[in-house]
Design a protein around this motif. Structure first.
Motif, PDB file in Angstrom:
ATOM      1  N   GLU A   1       0.835  -1.195   0.000  1.00 45.60           N
ATOM      2  CA  GLU A   1       0.000   0.000   0.000  1.00 45.60           C
ATOM      3  C   GLU A   1       0.874   1.251   0.000  1.00 45.60           C
TER       4      GLU A   1
ATOM      5  N   THR B   1      -4.602   6.575  -2.436  1.00 51.63           N
ATOM      6  CA  THR B   1      -4.223   5.252  -1.923  1.00 51.63           C
ATOM      7  C   THR B   1      -4.003   4.344  -3.124  1.00 51.63           C
TER       8      THR B   1
ATOM      9  N   ASN C   1      -3.187   0.380  -3.834  1.00 47.62           N
ATOM     10  CA  ASN C   1      -3.063  -0.972  -3.290  1.00 47.62           C
ATOM     11  C   ASN C   1      -2.503  -1.897  -4.363  1.00 47.62           C
TER      12      ASN C   1
END
Length: 458
Positions: free
Chosen positions: A102, A148, A150
């Protein structure tokens, strides 16, 4: 302020890094639609991977949703931190996950954050790491962009998505692929279908514009006989009174091929000449008796002809063939019947030497350093505002040939690529990704692997 976390299922190791990055206001692609920014960010990531010979990362919607959710949490709290339930959420949406990472950050633009990530060794490790899939989620809060990313590797494939909607047509054989492309036409809509030999391009090079002139398709058959699904498709797509037009003489497609259509109640005709050059000139007036231009390509190789075929189909202009050794008499005679028409040579001076081009009365030449560059230059020259595109392998003629009529009808260029996209196809497609509203990919995963589609259309 980017941060990075890395998890491995077996070890449950955790590494977190925070950097300071000022949030500077900047323009963004679409303030009301964060998907634009998410795809922009993935495109930046995949460019880094492409430049290093790494496979692209594919966007997985459930992983993206996890990323979006966490960016929303950070924005609402105005606090940069890692998702404490990251592994649990990833496991719920991708049960087969094996490794995950992440990156989180806040800044003023996609480019600013991406540069900061690449300048941080541990964030860069995720971007260039041994991952297969990704989820990018963004949230704007005033002038702050919260991101973000991932990263996930799995033990089994998962569903992925591209920025551009992609329709992929893959048949078990070239004949099957031609049927799949043809099936996109409404039933009973074609005044004619063109039938050509599946394993030789010589007679088939002029078939795309001919099929388009009849609002029909190109169907490929082996010399040994006509597959049942080709018969069925011809019956389906032909309008009452429509014809099956067979390209090439009996040496290319024997009388039994013609009989197979006739015995199933279809009208047929054969267009053939003494050689590929005279076949192309016999086709030319059937494409358009008074075209506004003529395309001229080498008759000894297929790439330039297929690059021109969607343009010729769109403009209803013929493609005629020349030899590097000189002007074939049939081509010379046909061009004499079209005085004053612009004559566009597609291909470089190796394929069509300057002397041959001059003898043909060339008014324009479009070419590149190789087949891929030529296709891109054709696209830029004749489809400057296209919003749709057709992607095929540059390693064979069949997929491009059968795609040409449909591409021409929708105003889409035919772009050629290698299994690992070269700089030409990548530069044309991936760097203009916001331009494409629809892409059609014709070809199997050996010729056009999923990684190529992910790179070019994400």
């Amino acid at each position: 302020m980017p941060g990075r976390i890395y998890l491995q299922r077996a070890l449950w190791g955790l590494i977190a890094v925070l950097l300071i990055l000022a949030a500077v206001p900047s323009a963004r692609a679409d303030a009301s639609n964060p998907q634009w920014d998410e795809w922009d960010f993935l495109n930046l990531i995949n460019r880094e991977r492409y430049d290093r010979g790494l496979s692209p990362l594919a966007m997985v919607p459930p992983v993206r949703d996890v990323a979006r959710g966490w960016s929303g949490v950070m924005a609402s709290e105005d606090t940069l931190r890692h998702n404490p339930d990251f592994s649990g959420q990833i496991a719920r949406v991708v049960p087969s996950w094996q490794r995950a990472g992440e990156n989180v950050g806040v800044g003023g633009s996609m480019a600013q954050l991406h540069t900061a990530f690449m300048n941080s060794p541990k964030h860069r490790d995720n971007i260039l790491g041994n991952f297969q899939y990704v989820g990018v989620g963004v949230r704007w809060a005033g002038s702050k962009l919260w991101v973000t990313v991932n990263f996930v590797t799995t033990t089994s494939p998962v569903g992925w998505q591209t920025r551009t909607p992609v329709a992929r047509l893959v048949g078990a054989s070239d004949s099957d692929s031609s049927v799949l492309v043809s099936r996109r036409l409404p039933a009973g809509s074609a005044a004619g279908v063109v039938v050509a030999r599946a394993d030789q391009f010589a007679d088939a090079l002029s078939g795309g514009p001919l099929a388009a002139a009849h609002n029909g398709s190109v169907l490929l058959v082996p010399q040994s006989g006509v597959p049942g699904n080709v018969i069925t498709e011809a019956q389906r797509v032909l309008a009452p009174g429509g014809r099956v037009i067979i390209l090439g003489g009996p040496g290319a497609l024997p009388p039994a091929v013609e009989s197979a259509f006739q015995s199933n109640g279809m009208l047929t005709e054969r267009i053939a000449g003494a050689d590929r050059y005279s076949t192309a000139t016999a086709v030319a007036p059937r494409v358009n008796p008074a075209p506004d231009s003529v395309f001229i390509v080498s008759g000894l190789a297929f790439p330039d002809a297929v690059a021109a075929s969607s343009v010729a189909a769109a403009r209803r202009v013929p493609i005629v063939l020349v030899s590097p050794q000189g002007m074939p008499p049939a081509t010379d005679a046909y061009l004499a019947t079209q005085p004053g028409r612009p004559r566009i040579v597609v291909g470089g001076p190796v394929a069509v030497p300057d002397a041959v081009a001059a003898a043909a009365g060339m008014t324009q030449r479009v070419h590149g350093v190789d087949r891929y560059a030529t296709a891109v230059n054709v696209a830029n020259t004749f489809f400057p505002a296209a919003s749709r595109v057709v992607l095929v392998s540059g390693g064979g003629f069949a997929d491009a040939l059968v795609s040409a009529p449909a591409a021409g009808r929708s105003g889409a260029p035919l772009v050629l690529t290698a299994p690992r996209p070269n700089s030409w196809s990548y530069g044309y497609l991936a760097t203009q990704n916001k331009r494409w509203v629809e892409a059609t990919v014709v070809g199997n995963t050996a010729a056009l692997p999923d990684s190529a589609v992910q790179l070019l259309f994400s």
